[in-house]
Design a protein around this motif. Sequence first.
Motif, mmCIF file in Angstrom:
data_model
loop_
_atom_site.group_PDB
_atom_site.id
_atom_site.type_symbol
_atom_site.label_atom_id
_atom_site.label_comp_id
_atom_site.label_asym_id
_atom_site.label_seq_id
_atom_site.Cartn_x
_atom_site.Cartn_y
_atom_site.Cartn_z
ATOM 1 N N GLU A 51 0.830 -1.207 0.000
ATOM 2 C CA GLU A 51 0.000 0.000 0.000
ATOM 3 C C GLU A 51 0.869 1.264 0.000
ATOM 4 N N ASP A 52 1.919 1.266 0.809
ATOM 5 C CA ASP A 52 2.820 2.422 0.837
ATOM 6 C C ASP A 52 3.474 2.638 -0.517
ATOM 7 N N GLU A 55 0.896 4.117 -2.920
ATOM 8 C CA GLU A 55 0.643 5.532 -2.639
ATOM 9 C C GLU A 55 1.789 6.405 -3.123
ATOM 10 N N ARG A 59 1.526 9.357 -6.026
ATOM 11 C CA ARG A 59 1.829 10.740 -5.642
ATOM 12 C C ARG A 59 2.921 11.366 -6.496
#
Length: 187
Positions: A51-52, A55, A59
């Motif tokens: 998930e990190d 993201e 971004r």
Amino acid sequence: MAAPEPSRIHSLIDRILSFPARSDPPAVFDIAKPDFAAVRAMTEASLPNGEDQDEDWLRRSELRSTGAVATMLESIGFAGRRGETEAIFVDARCGLIGSQAIGKLIATDTDAIVSRILRAASGCDARGIILATQCSAARVRGPYWRQIIRKLRSKGEAIDIVLLDHVVLTAGGWNRLFVGAGAWSFS
């Protein structure tokens, strides 16, 4: 009836299966002394989860205009590097993957420069390249730069990496010298 004689492999398997289990988990670095800060930091670091990473990927800034490219270059101090060239690598949505300083390109072998840029782009799975140079627009319009651009276009397209643009920072500001791939679309 005679039983087969145990071979060495059977003996090895028996020894492995009968090996007593350790009650405590083994230390990460049994051979290193615990007072090394670098070893301690490595053992205490946590691995990034999916998930990190997703993201972070979402971004990333998208370089869809000369203004966005100029802002990115200014953030890395490109304006202070007179006469140098930077290669910027982007994905299929023009999301910034990374950049590499190419240096001053004065009477250098064009094949070596093109190879270096394409190798770096391929190494980070880039779909597009944006070149940025800081010098006079007249100089980068010369035959040396035309040869670099031509080779980057033809060799890059052969490996599915597109030269999207070549922007130049002159005393008068940013100029676009080459625009490729339509409006920077990979569709």
